[in-house]
Design a protein around this motif. Structure first.
Motif, PDB file in Angstrom:
ATOM      1  N   GLY A  41      47.013  59.221  71.816  1.00 37.39           N
ATOM      2  CA  GLY A  41      48.177  58.408  71.467  1.00 37.39           C
ATOM      3  C   GLY A  41      47.941  57.139  71.210  1.00 37.39           C
ATOM      4  N   ALA A  42      48.773  56.505  70.203  1.00 34.09           N
ATOM      5  CA  ALA A  42      48.597  55.230  69.871  1.00 34.09           C
ATOM      6  C   ALA A  42      48.906  54.179  71.134  1.00 34.09           C
ATOM      7  CB  ALA A  42      49.297  54.821  68.653  1.00 34.09           C
ATOM      8  N   GLY A  43      50.239  54.376  71.861  1.00 32.66           N
ATOM      9  CA  GLY A  43      50.423  53.436  72.649  1.00 32.66           C
ATOM     10  C   GLY A  43      49.851  53.841  74.206  1.00 32.66           C
TER      11      GLY A  43
ATOM     12  N   HIS B  56      43.508  48.788  70.636  1.00 27.93           N
ATOM     13  CA  HIS B  56      45.163  48.828  71.091  1.00 27.93           C
ATOM     14  C   HIS B  56      45.312  47.737  71.804  1.00 27.93           C
ATOM     15  CE1 HIS B  56      46.217  52.594  69.295  1.00 27.93           C
ATOM     16  NE2 HIS B  56      45.096  53.234  69.825  1.00 27.93           N
ATOM     17  N   GLU B  57      44.457  47.297  72.917  1.00 29.77           N
ATOM     18  CA  GLU B  57      44.835  46.015  73.561  1.00 29.77           C
ATOM     19  C   GLU B  57      44.960  44.774  72.859  1.00 29.77           C
ATOM     20  OE1 GLU B  57      41.641  46.195  76.668  1.00 29.77           O
ATOM     21  OE2 GLU B  57      42.516  47.815  77.806  1.00 29.77           O
TER      22      GLU B  57
ATOM     23  N   ALA C 137      48.584  43.442  72.113  1.00 29.54           N
ATOM     24  CA  ALA C 137      48.396  42.248  73.161  1.00 29.54           C
ATOM     25  C   ALA C 137      48.729  42.845  74.480  1.00 29.54           C
ATOM     26  CB  ALA C 137      49.278  41.044  72.633  1.00 29.54           C
ATOM     27  N   ALA C 138      47.813  43.486  74.967  1.00 29.71           N
ATOM     28  CA  ALA C 138      48.255  44.100  76.081  1.00 29.71           C
ATOM     29  C   ALA C 138      48.203  43.186  77.527  1.00 29.71           C
ATOM     30  CB  ALA C 138      47.114  45.020  76.615  1.00 29.71           C
ATOM     31  N   GLY C 139      49.161  42.983  78.272  1.00 28.64           N
ATOM     32  CA  GLY C 139      49.427  42.110  79.301  1.00 28.64           C
ATOM     33  C   GLY C 139      49.757  40.696  79.118  1.00 28.64           C
ATOM     34  N   LEU C 140      50.108  40.490  77.556  1.00 24.89           N
ATOM     35  CA  LEU C 140      50.862  39.043  77.376  1.00 24.89           C
ATOM     36  C   LEU C 140      52.149  39.425  77.471  1.00 24.89           C
ATOM     37  CD1 LEU C 140      48.193  37.902  74.624  1.00 24.89           C
ATOM     38  CD2 LEU C 140      48.519  37.299  77.263  1.00 24.89           C
ATOM     39  N   PRO C 141      53.163  38.503  77.882  1.00 19.69           N
ATOM     40  CA  PRO C 141      54.479  38.687  77.932  1.00 19.69           C
ATOM     41  C   PRO C 141      54.926  38.321  76.419  1.00 19.69           C
ATOM     42  CG  PRO C 141      53.977  37.260  79.845  1.00 19.69           C
ATOM     43  CD  PRO C 141      52.641  37.522  79.068  1.00 19.69           C
ATOM     44  N   VAL C 142      54.332  37.201  75.894  1.00 20.18           N
ATOM     45  CA  VAL C 142      54.707  37.128  74.373  1.00 20.18           C
ATOM     46  C   VAL C 142      53.733  37.490  73.502  1.00 20.18           C
ATOM     47  CG1 VAL C 142      55.461  35.288  72.766  1.00 20.18           C
ATOM     48  CG2 VAL C 142      56.558  35.077  75.318  1.00 20.18           C
ATOM     49  N   HIS C 143      53.853  38.196  72.598  1.00 15.09           N
ATOM     50  CA  HIS C 143      52.917  38.701  71.620  1.00 15.09           C
ATOM     51  C   HIS C 143      52.476  37.537  70.474  1.00 15.09           C
ATOM     52  CE1 HIS C 143      51.323  41.099  68.159  1.00 15.09           C
ATOM     53  NE2 HIS C 143      51.044  42.035  69.046  1.00 15.09           N
ATOM     54  N   PRO C 144      51.145  37.383  70.474  1.00 14.18           N
ATOM     55  CA  PRO C 144      50.745  36.460  69.175  1.00 14.18           C
ATOM     56  C   PRO C 144      51.593  36.315  68.146  1.00 14.18           C
ATOM     57  CG  PRO C 144      48.857  37.319  70.144  1.00 14.18           C
ATOM     58  CD  PRO C 144      50.217  38.388  70.668  1.00 14.18           C
ATOM     59  N   ALA C 145      51.931  37.534  67.728  1.00 15.70           N
ATOM     60  CA  ALA C 145      52.650  37.438  66.687  1.00 15.70           C
ATOM     61  C   ALA C 145      54.116  37.402  66.542  1.00 15.70           C
ATOM     62  CB  ALA C 145      52.385  38.809  65.633  1.00 15.70           C
TER      63      ALA C 145
END
Length: 539
Positions: free
Chosen positions: A206-208, A222-223, A227-235
């Motif tokens: 699975g994707a997620g 996927h990570e 952006a696994a673990g980052l509260p704010v996504h780079p995008a």
């Protein structure tokens, strides 16, 4: 002359009566009488319903399941990617008995009927039609198992004859999450559903929720993309812009219901994954809706039609992927694709389709979170103040810690995947008892998250519990699983869901809710999003 079957049935009835006496639940006899422990039998007329009823067709306060199935919507007029690109501006349970099979309706009790609701849906979202009384009695039956067997895993047998090893102690949960897939494997592999992505998809990847047996490069992809673990996504900038623009559909009227929430969230999901032009592709939206519905009911004949829809959706998504920008999930995934890899370890189109389907439960979670905030005015005012201040947050925009805590608490109370099941690949030992390979191990996550014996204020909305240090590692709480199977997109899902709630609360107040919830007493066991209706007024 007494037969072996008759003796077995008498034994089942004796166990039923003993369990009913311990739990205080009613027992139904073969003559249609309902007998409660310590009280007389009440004869019911044929067709008469037992339990609370509603007046004038008004739905009860706790009407049904936590994750109802999606119905297919008729696709709109045919559109093409090129046409959309031209007009787009240049710029997101079977019943169970203790070690004996149920053989007669006369022996079926409320207790085992409730356990059936649990064991028939292991590892899957709750089916529509699961009654709250069944979910409540399932928890009572699990507590009865623990009272009888202690904290050791209990072996039960379902009506279909399948044996399950049920984990009743949080100490065993830690091992469940920590075991590699070489020891505990998902069976059957279920598709990730929405925010609570515990299980792999039907192809095992699975994707997620990429799992340990998948290729390391795909896990890294996927990570990076999610952006696994980052509260704010780079995008975060383009993602939050898409959420803000589509959230206007949520507040366009004075009321908010599931259909409107799905429309807004699905448009934003297509923009986030494929790009802004995909928001207007109603035909793709119809195909995705059909795929969501058919994933749950495919048997035999319909597979050919479903394959046709799948192929059309895959081709359309592939066109979008070729035009996707770097600020979309598909564009970020395309950077990891290797055209020389014939086995297709990373297929951006395939991943994009699964990411779109994985956002299926976001509308339900948004509605439940706003419903809970509407029933708790103080929490709503604090969340609205955070949403208003977040506009000037600058680089920190998208964190929303208070609203994220509210979303986590909503998922604790009403998880998308209430029960997890794994199968042992070899002989294992649990609490000194050896079990052969192929043993199914059940973790009733919803039960542990609302276990009043282990969780303070288990049935109350307390978002503050998620602000405590280490709350995210609390093994009893698993909205996104733990260990190697933890969803790499958990932070992105929280950011999107909290952002939708913030857009609503920033300019509006939830002044009326249906169903009506008690802000002090225990909350309902289930909340059907189809029955949620919120009244919004301008601030």
């Amino acid at each position: 002359m007494r037969t072996v079957q008759g003796a077995a049935l008498d034994g089942i009835k004796a166990r039923v009566r003993a369990l009913a006496e311990r739990t205080g639940l009613p027992v139904r006899s073969a003559r249609g009488e309902t007998r409660t422990h310590g009280g007389p039998a009440v004869r019911r007329r044929p067709g008469e319903r037992v339990g609370p009823t509603s007046r004038a067709g008004t739905p009860p306060a706790d009407p049904g399941p936590a994750a109802p199935p999606l119905g297919a919507q008729a696709p709109a007029l045919r559109t093409t990617v090129k046409a959309v690109l031209r007009k787009a501006p240049a710029a997101p349970a079977g019943r169970a008995a203790l070690l004996v099979p149920a053989v007669s309706p006369a022996a079926a009790t409320t207790v085992f009927a409730a356990l059936g609701a649990l064991f028939s849906g292991t590892g899957r979202p709750r089916p529509r039609g699961r009654r709250p009384d069944g979910a409540r009695a399932s928890a009572a039956a699990l507590r009865a198992l623990r009272a009888r067997h202690g904290d050791a895993p209990a072996l039960v047998r379902t009506r279909s004859g399948k044996t399950l090893l049920v984990l009743l102690d949080p100490r065993d949960l830690r091992r469940f999450y920590a075991e590699p897939v070489s020891v505990l494997a998902a069976d059957p592999p279920q598709k990730c559903r929405g925010l609570s992505t515990h299980e792999p998809d039907p192809d095992g990847d699975g994707a997620g929720c990429v799992r340990g047996e998948q290729r390391a490069e795909r896990r890294r992809m996927h990570e990076d993309v999610l952006a696994a673990g980052l509260p704010v996504h780079p995008a975060a900038g383009p993602i939050l812009r898409a959420v803000a623009e589509e959230a206007r559909h949520l507040t366009a009227a004075g009321t908010l219901e599931l259909a409107r929430a799905r429309h807004a969230v699905n448009r934003a999901a297509r923009r986030i994954v494929l790009g802004d032009p995909a928001a207007e592709d109603d035909e793709l939206a119809g195909w995705l809706t059909q795929l969501r519905a058919e994933d749950k009911r495919l048997r035999g004949g319909p597979r050919r039609a479903a394959r046709s829809v799948h192929d059309k959706a895959r081709a359309r998504i592939g066109e979008y992927v070729r035009h996707a920008g770097d600020d979309t999930l598909a564009g970020r995934a395309a950077r990891h694709a290797d055209p020389t890899d014939r086995e297709g370890a990373v297929d951006p189109g395939y991943e994009a389709r699964l990411w779109l389907l994985a956002m299926d439960a976001v509308p339900d979670t948004v509605l439940r979170t706003l419903l809970l905030l509407g029933a708790h005015p103080c929490e709503q005012d604090a969340a609205a103040a955070e949403a208003a201040a977040e506009v000037a947050a600058g680089p920190a925009r998208g964190e929303l810690p208070r609203l994220r805590a509210c979303v986590r608490e909503s998922l604790r109370l009403y998880p998308v995947v209430p029960d997890l099941i794994r199968v042992t690949r070899g002989e294992t030992e649990w609490r000194g008892v050896r079990h052969p390979a192929g043993t199914s191990v059940l973790l009733p996550a919803a039960f542990h998250q609302r276990d009043p014996e282990r969780v303070p204020a288990a049935h109350v909305f307390v978002p503050g519990r998620w602000k405590n240090p280490g709350a995210d590692q609390d093994i009893r709480m698993a909205p996104f699983s733990h260990g190697g199977g933890r969803c790499p997109g958990d932070q992105l899902g929280l950011m999107i869901t909290a952002a939708f709630c913030a857009e609503v609360l920033r300019g509006h107040r939830v002044t009326g809710v249906r169903p009506v919830l008690d802000p002090v007493g225990p909350l309902p066991v289930t909340l059907d999003p189809h029955g949620i209706r919120l009244v919004l007024t301008r601030r």
